[in-house]
Design a protein around this motif. Sequence first.
Motif, PDB file in Angstrom:
ATOM      1  N   GLY A  53      12.617  81.115  98.315  1.00  0.00           N
ATOM      2  CA  GLY A  53      13.088  80.313  97.190  1.00  0.00           C
ATOM      3  C   GLY A  53      12.519  78.917  97.223  1.00  0.00           C
ATOM      4  O   GLY A  53      11.663  78.577  98.049  1.00  0.00           O
ATOM      5  N   GLY A  54      12.995  78.113  96.270  1.00  0.00           N
ATOM      6  CA  GLY A  54      12.549  76.730  96.188  1.00  0.00           C
ATOM      7  C   GLY A  54      11.318  76.547  95.329  1.00  0.00           C
ATOM      8  O   GLY A  54      10.794  75.431  95.227  1.00  0.00           O
ATOM      9  N   ARG A  55      10.839  77.612  94.713  1.00  0.00           N
ATOM     10  CA  ARG A  55       9.726  77.519  93.748  1.00  0.00           C
ATOM     11  C   ARG A  55       9.818  78.720  92.824  1.00  0.00           C
ATOM     12  O   ARG A  55      10.472  79.724  93.139  1.00  0.00           O
ATOM     13  CB  ARG A  55       8.358  77.506  94.453  1.00  0.00           C
ATOM     14  CG  ARG A  55       8.011  78.778  95.198  1.00  0.00           C
ATOM     15  CD  ARG A  55       6.530  78.802  95.564  1.00  0.00           C
ATOM     16  NE  ARG A  55       6.184  79.825  96.536  1.00  0.00           N
ATOM     17  CZ  ARG A  55       5.961  81.109  96.246  1.00  0.00           C
ATOM     18  NH1 ARG A  55       6.108  81.549  95.007  1.00  0.00           N
ATOM     19  NH2 ARG A  55       5.634  81.964  97.196  1.00  0.00           N
ATOM     20  N   ARG A 114      19.481  78.408  90.934  1.00  0.00           N
ATOM     21  CA  ARG A 114      18.092  78.564  90.435  1.00  0.00           C
ATOM     22  C   ARG A 114      17.548  79.951  90.703  1.00  0.00           C
ATOM     23  O   ARG A 114      16.656  80.431  90.013  1.00  0.00           O
ATOM     24  CB  ARG A 114      17.173  77.530  91.097  1.00  0.00           C
ATOM     25  CG  ARG A 114      17.240  76.168  90.433  1.00  0.00           C
ATOM     26  CD  ARG A 114      16.163  75.245  90.945  1.00  0.00           C
ATOM     27  NE  ARG A 114      14.820  75.822  90.911  1.00  0.00           N
ATOM     28  CZ  ARG A 114      13.760  75.250  91.445  1.00  0.00           C
ATOM     29  NH1 ARG A 114      13.881  74.093  92.066  1.00  0.00           N
ATOM     30  NH2 ARG A 114      12.583  75.829  91.369  1.00  0.00           N
ATOM     31  N   GLY A 115      18.044  80.591  91.755  1.00  0.00           N
ATOM     32  CA  GLY A 115      17.591  81.932  92.077  1.00  0.00           C
ATOM     33  C   GLY A 115      16.634  81.962  93.244  1.00  0.00           C
ATOM     34  O   GLY A 115      16.180  80.920  93.742  1.00  0.00           O
ATOM     35  N   PHE A 116      16.317  83.156  93.642  1.00  0.00           N
ATOM     36  CA  PHE A 116      15.496  83.367  94.846  1.00  0.00           C
ATOM     37  C   PHE A 116      15.071  84.826  94.856  1.00  0.00           C
ATOM     38  O   PHE A 116      15.539  85.631  94.055  1.00  0.00           O
ATOM     39  CB  PHE A 116      16.317  83.024  96.111  1.00  0.00           C
ATOM     40  CG  PHE A 116      17.637  83.749  96.186  1.00  0.00           C
ATOM     41  CD1 PHE A 116      17.756  84.943  96.848  1.00  0.00           C
ATOM     42  CD2 PHE A 116      18.772  83.230  95.549  1.00  0.00           C
ATOM     43  CE1 PHE A 116      18.967  85.628  96.900  1.00  0.00           C
ATOM     44  CE2 PHE A 116      19.985  83.900  95.595  1.00  0.00           C
ATOM     45  CZ  PHE A 116      20.082  85.096  96.276  1.00  0.00           C
ATOM     46  N   ALA A 118      20.770  84.219 110.473  1.00  0.00           N
ATOM     47  CA  ALA A 118      19.690  83.831 109.554  1.00  0.00           C
ATOM     48  C   ALA A 118      18.945  82.646 110.153  1.00  0.00           C
ATOM     49  O   ALA A 118      19.550  81.702 110.670  1.00  0.00           O
ATOM     50  CB  ALA A 118      20.270  83.459 108.193  1.00  0.00           C
ATOM     51  N   PHE A 119      17.614  82.722 110.078  1.00  0.00           N
ATOM     52  CA  PHE A 119      16.792  81.666 110.679  1.00  0.00           C
ATOM     53  C   PHE A 119      15.516  81.500 109.873  1.00  0.00           C
ATOM     54  O   PHE A 119      15.073  82.413 109.153  1.00  0.00           O
ATOM     55  CB  PHE A 119      16.474  81.997 112.153  1.00  0.00           C
ATOM     56  CG  PHE A 119      15.939  83.377 112.395  1.00  0.00           C
ATOM     57  CD1 PHE A 119      14.587  83.628 112.387  1.00  0.00           C
ATOM     58  CD2 PHE A 119      16.801  84.453 112.609  1.00  0.00           C
ATOM     59  CE1 PHE A 119      14.083  84.899 112.598  1.00  0.00           C
ATOM     60  CE2 PHE A 119      16.313  85.745 112.814  1.00  0.00           C
ATOM     61  CZ  PHE A 119      14.956  85.959 112.814  1.00  0.00           C
ATOM     62  N   ASN A 120      14.908  80.292 109.995  1.00  0.00           N
ATOM     63  CA  ASN A 120      13.686  80.005 109.245  1.00  0.00           C
ATOM     64  C   ASN A 120      12.539  80.881 109.725  1.00  0.00           C
ATOM     65  O   ASN A 120      12.340  81.065 110.940  1.00  0.00           O
ATOM     66  CB  ASN A 120      13.299  78.532 109.418  1.00  0.00           C
ATOM     67  CG  ASN A 120      14.206  77.603 108.651  1.00  0.00           C
ATOM     68  OD1 ASN A 120      14.656  77.934 107.554  1.00  0.00           O
ATOM     69  ND2 ASN A 120      14.485  76.434 109.222  1.00  0.00           N
ATOM     70  N   ALA A 166       7.141  80.117 101.148  1.00  0.00           N
ATOM     71  CA  ALA A 166       7.775  79.390 100.038  1.00  0.00           C
ATOM     72  C   ALA A 166       8.480  78.187 100.660  1.00  0.00           C
ATOM     73  O   ALA A 166       8.680  78.148 101.882  1.00  0.00           O
ATOM     74  CB  ALA A 166       8.774  80.296  99.317  1.00  0.00           C
ATOM     75  N   PRO A 167       8.857  77.193  99.827  1.00  0.00           N
ATOM     76  CA  PRO A 167       9.554  76.025 100.395  1.00  0.00           C
ATOM     77  C   PRO A 167      10.781  76.415 101.216  1.00  0.00           C
ATOM     78  O   PRO A 167      11.087  75.762 102.213  1.00  0.00           O
ATOM     79  CB  PRO A 167       9.930  75.217  99.145  1.00  0.00           C
ATOM     80  CG  PRO A 167       8.877  75.572  98.147  1.00  0.00           C
ATOM     81  CD  PRO A 167       8.569  77.027  98.390  1.00  0.00           C
TER      82      PRO A 167
END
Length: 115
Positions: free
Chosen positions: A106-108, A81-83, A28-30, A36-37
């Motif tokens: 995620g993150g928003r 929070r979810g994604f 897994a990588f950015n 999204a954040p």
Amino acid sequence: MSDDTLFDKILRKEIPAEVVYEDDHVLAFNDINPQAPVHVLVVPKARFRNVTELKDGDAETVGHFMIGVSHVAAELGLSERGFRVVFNTGPDALQTVEYIHAHILGGRGMEWPPG
Ligand code: AMP
């Protein structure tokens, strides 16, 4: 190799990526162009072009892939929070890399329906 995609090269560490998680089954990588954040791509080490290639005999491999997605979300602190998990599949979905991958976004707060 005609099937040698960008993600094959990232898996072989020939192209750098910001790796956030790795185990025996997934990397897994950015995402280089985050939507999204948090925007991470999860790639199984077993190769498939996309979801349409998955067969009954792949159940164990796909299980490890999806459990990897869950591990990555937990590592990223998204579980509570979810994604969103997205599999762009084929031309209508604008799949650009012909190696199966899950987008974790995620993150928003998300909207529905997606575009
Ligand atoms: P898709 O459009 O579903 O095939 O997704 C491919 C994704 O790969 C896109 O979100 C791109 O931003 C992302 N991407 C392309 N090149 C790279 C790279 N070198 N490192 C990380 N992500 C990339």
